[in-house]
Write a protein that holds these residues in place. Sequence first.
Motif, PDB file in Angstrom:
ATOM      1  N   HIS A 137     -39.236 -49.278  35.486  1.00 21.35           N
ATOM      2  CA  HIS A 137     -37.801 -49.018  35.306  1.00 21.35           C
ATOM      3  C   HIS A 137     -37.522 -47.562  34.914  1.00 21.35           C
ATOM      4  CE1 HIS A 137     -38.801 -53.249  34.283  1.00 21.35           C
ATOM      5  NE2 HIS A 137     -37.742 -53.531  35.021  1.00 21.35           N
ATOM      6  N   GLN A 140     -34.166 -45.613  33.836  1.00 23.67           N
ATOM      7  CA  GLN A 140     -33.484 -45.773  32.553  1.00 23.67           C
ATOM      8  C   GLN A 140     -33.532 -44.495  31.704  1.00 23.67           C
ATOM      9  OE1 GLN A 140     -31.486 -48.049  31.384  1.00 23.67           O
ATOM     10  NE2 GLN A 140     -31.661 -49.514  33.043  1.00 23.67           N
ATOM     11  N   PHE A 206     -36.287 -51.469  29.039  1.00 22.19           N
ATOM     12  CA  PHE A 206     -35.679 -50.273  28.468  1.00 22.19           C
ATOM     13  C   PHE A 206     -36.689 -49.343  27.797  1.00 22.19           C
ATOM     14  CE2 PHE A 206     -32.391 -53.497  28.805  1.00 22.19           C
ATOM     15  CZ  PHE A 206     -31.415 -52.807  29.507  1.00 22.19           C
ATOM     16  N   SER A 277     -29.965 -53.572  33.754  1.00 27.75           N
ATOM     17  CA  SER A 277     -31.208 -52.808  33.803  1.00 27.75           C
ATOM     18  C   SER A 277     -31.701 -52.564  35.217  1.00 27.75           C
ATOM     19  CB  SER A 277     -32.292 -53.525  33.003  1.00 27.75           C
ATOM     20  OG  SER A 277     -32.544 -54.798  33.571  1.00 27.75           O
ATOM     21  N   ASN A 297     -23.809 -49.592  29.471  1.00 25.56           N
ATOM     22  CA  ASN A 297     -24.863 -49.986  28.534  1.00 25.56           C
ATOM     23  C   ASN A 297     -24.710 -49.265  27.196  1.00 25.56           C
ATOM     24  OD1 ASN A 297     -25.998 -51.671  30.422  1.00 25.56           O
ATOM     25  ND2 ASN A 297     -27.737 -50.351  30.899  1.00 25.56           N
TER      26      ASN A 297
END
Length: 308
Positions: A137, A140, A206, A277, A297
């Motif tokens: 991810h 992020q 995250f 996400s 977010n």
Amino acid sequence: MKFLSLFLPRRVLLAAVFVSAFFAVSGAWAAELEVVASFSILGDFVRQIGGERVNVHTLAGAGQDAHAYEPRPSDARHIKRAGLVVLNGLGFDDWLSRLANASGYRGALLVASSGIRPLAMRDGSHGHSHDPRIDPHAWQDVANVRIYVANIAAALIAADPAGADAYRANAERYRAALDALDADIRATIARLPQERRRVVSSHDAFGYFSRAYGLAFLAPVGASGHSQAGARDVARLIEQLRSEKAPAVFVETISDPRLIERIRAESGAAMGGTLYSDALSAAEGVAPTYIAMMRHNLDTLMSALAVR
Ligand SMILES: [Zn+2]
């Protein structure tokens, strides 16, 4: 043209003008580059940089889980027509390189995260099918998106050199918006007292955000992955929230309102809303673009963490 007219009869010259006008028109039409992107966030990056010159087809669309994407027969047709195929890499969407191979696609395949320093996944509990050792991810962290943008701009220029100036200008504009976003996230989190910079979140996506912006995301004990949490998981979660003094909890896997009320009442932690996400929302939702998603977010985190 003025120089040519000295030598060419008028009729030939007119024909030359028509021919070049025809190519100018057909050239503009042919400049629409077909790009296939594996998931919605990546599709947004390509749209921001490609602008009107590209037609982006996103495979795992808004709200869809790209980890567990099941390709449709029409996807192979889209890929075959494409001038560029873009995937995230880092084990997130390996299915797209397999699909591109199987569909006989011979064009460029861009791994948009190339050059990013990957983070290790904190454990294998993410609940998806990707490589459990690497956290995919990377978007992020806004600084990583600058790398995505550079990679995508270079691939678009290679696939459509006539659009180079447009792609560079769009990338420049988008980078400025990303820098503003990054600065806002930092300034906003800086307003939180140090001891409130911790949340418990059931979606372990995250890690990059946490490293970049100094907000700790603690994995919940018990209620992890994508399965529904039971009463015993909730009891352990309440114990954890108390002992780790996490002021807010984001547990999207708990939908039972009685359990949510029990967590709130017994732990004193604020119940957060939904954090996005891995996928954008639909166009009419709260997170239709990457930048809107990150701002949503941030607002959601702050409304749970700010001291009241
Ligand atoms: Zn994920």
